[in-house]
Design an enzyme around this catalytic site. Structure first.
Site, mmCIF file in Angstrom:
data_model
loop_
_atom_site.group_PDB
_atom_site.id
_atom_site.type_symbol
_atom_site.label_atom_id
_atom_site.label_comp_id
_atom_site.label_asym_id
_atom_site.label_seq_id
_atom_site.Cartn_x
_atom_site.Cartn_y
_atom_site.Cartn_z
ATOM 1 C CB CYS A 181 -18.402 -68.801 -43.891
ATOM 2 S SG CYS A 181 -19.548 -69.661 -44.969
ATOM 3 C CB CYS A 209 -20.540 -71.798 -42.766
ATOM 4 S SG CYS A 209 -19.611 -71.561 -44.269
ATOM 5 C CG ASP A 210 -20.250 -70.254 -39.077
ATOM 6 O OD1 ASP A 210 -20.473 -71.474 -39.108
ATOM 7 O OD2 ASP A 210 -19.111 -69.767 -39.173
#
Ligand code: NAP
Length: 312
Positions: free
Chosen positions: A131, A134-135
Site C-alpha cells: 500500500c 499508506c507507506d
C-alpha cells in the site's frame, strides 16, 4: 433475527445495504474491523461516476457508509468468523456473537496477493508493503520498486513518485496489462523507469529491505538489484477462507449462479446455497471495479428482496 445480513463493507456491501433497507428489510452489515474494503487503501478514484473531479477512495467509502447509516442500516465494525449455511435461518458468528438471518449477502471482497518468495514474509513492514498510499511517506527520497504490471502497480508507482527519489517498476513480461490511460501517466513521469521480463526470486535484507534477486525471464540469468523498498502490486485473493460450505471455484472465488424458472431468469447472484447471495470482488475476477462491485451489490440485494418475498 435479521431479514438479511450483509458480510463486507466495500461498494458491493454498502450498495446492497441501500437497496435492502429501502425495501423495508431489517438489515445488518458486518463491516469488519478494517471496514471499507480496498478503496480505503487507494487515492484518487476518477472512474466512479458522479464526481466531476474524482474523489479520494476513503472519502467515497465514508460517504457510502454515511448514506447507508442515514437510511437505517445497522453496521457493526466486527469481523465475520463463521456461518452455518446448512439450514435457514442462517446462523452467523462475528466477534463471538451470533446473528440469525433469513438471507445472506456475501461481499467480503479480496485482499492483496504477495510474491511468496524467500525473504518477503520476514521483511513485511520492514521495507515491503502492498500500500503506497499508506507507506510512501516512509520512503521519502529513497529508491523504491513496484512489482506488477496492472493498474494497481501503475497507481502505486504514481503515488510513490511524489515522494521517492526513484521508482522502478519490475514486471515479469514485456508489456503491461494496465489500462492505456494509466500507462500513459506512468511513462510521462520522469522519476519512474521500467524493468521488463524479470521475476523476483528473493528479497534481500536483514532488518530492512536492501535489494532483491531478479531472474531474467528470457535468459534465466539471475542478478541483484538494490532498493530501499518494495511495493507488491500483483493482484488480489478473494476473502473466502471463512466461508465454509459454499462452493468455491479453482481460483478461490465464490461460485455465482444464475437461477432460472420456467425459462426466465430468477436470480443472477445466487451462491451454491439457496438464500445465500453474492456480490463484488469475492466472486468477480474479471471486472473488479468499484462501480461493478456496487452494481453486483445491487443485483444481490434485488435477488434477496425477491427471495424473501417468495419465502415468507
Ligand atoms: P491485475 O490487473 O490482475 O494485475 C496483476 C499484475 O501483477 C499483472 O501484470 C500480473 O502479471 C502481475 N503478477 C501477478 N502475479 C504475479 C507474480 N506472482 N509475480 C509477478 N507479477 C505478478 O491486478 P491489479 O493491478 O490489482 O488490478 C485489479 C483490477 O482493479 C483491474 O481490473 C484494474 O483495472 C482495477 N484497478 C483500477 C484502478 C484505477 O482505475 N484507478 C486502480 C487499481 C486497480 P501478468 O500481466 O504477467 O499477468
Amino acid at each position: 433475527m435479521y431479514d438479511v445480513v450483509i458480510i463486507g463493507s466495500g461498494p458491493a456491501g454498502f450498495t446492497a445495504g441501500i437497496y435492502c433497507i429501502r425495501a423495508g428489510l431489517k438489515t445488518l452489515i458486518l463491516a469488519g474491523v478494517r471496514w471499507g474494503g480496498q478503496l480505503m487503501l487507494t487515492t484518487l478514484v476518477e472512474n466512479y461516476p458522479g464526481f466531476i473531479d474524482g474523489i479520494q477512495g476513503p472519502d467515497l467509502m465514508t460517504n457510502m457508509r454515511k448514506q447507508v447509516e442515514r437510511l437505517g442500516v445497522e453496521i457493526l465494525n466486527i469481523d465475520f468468523e463463521k456461518g452455518d449455511f446448512t439450514r435457514r435461518p442462517f446462523s452467523l458468528t462475528a466477534d463471538g456473537k451470533t446473528f440469525q438471518a433469513k438471507a445472506v449477502i456475501i461481499s467480503t471482497g479480496a485482499d492483496s496477493k504477495w510474491l511468496e518468495v524467500p525473504g518477503e514474509a520476514q521483511l513485511r513492514g520492514k521495507g515491503i508493503s502492498t500500500c503506497a498510499t499508506c507507506d510512501a511517506f516512509f520512503f521519502r527520497n529513497k529508491d523504491v520498486v513496484v512489482v506488477g504490471g496492472g493498474d494497481s502497480a501503475m497507481e502505486e508507482a504514481l503515488v510513490l513518485a511524489k515522494v521517492a527519489k526513484s521508482v522502478t517498476i519490475i514486471h515479469r513480461r514485456g508489456e503491461f496489462r494496465a489500462s492505456l490511460a494509466m500507462q500513459k501517466r506512468v511513462f510521462s513521469e520522469p522519476k519512474i523507469s521500467v524493468i521488463w521480463n524479470k521475476a523476483v526470486r528473493k528479497v534481500l535484507g536483514d532488518t530492512h529491505v536492501t535489494g532483491m534477486i531478479l531472474k531474467d525471464q528470457v535468459t534465466s540469468q539471475e542478478s541483484e538489484f538494490k532498493t530501499d523498498g518494495i511495493f507488491v502490486a500483483i493482484g488480489h485473493i478473494p476473502n473466502t477462507d471463512r466461508l465454509k460450505g459454499l462452493e468455491i471455484d479453482r481460483k478461490g472465488y465464490i461460485v455465482r449462479r444464475e437461477v432460472s424458472e420456467n425459462g426466465l431468469l430468477k436470480y443472477r447472484s445466487s451462491a451454491s446455497i439457496e438464500g445465500v447471495f453474492v456480490g463484488g470482488d469475492v466472486h468477480d475476477y474479471n471486472y473488479k471495479q468499484a462501480v461493478t462491485a456496487a452494481g453486483f451489490g445491487c443485483i444481490a440485494a434485488l435477488d434477496v428482496i425477491r427471495f424473501l418475498d417468495e419465502n415468507k
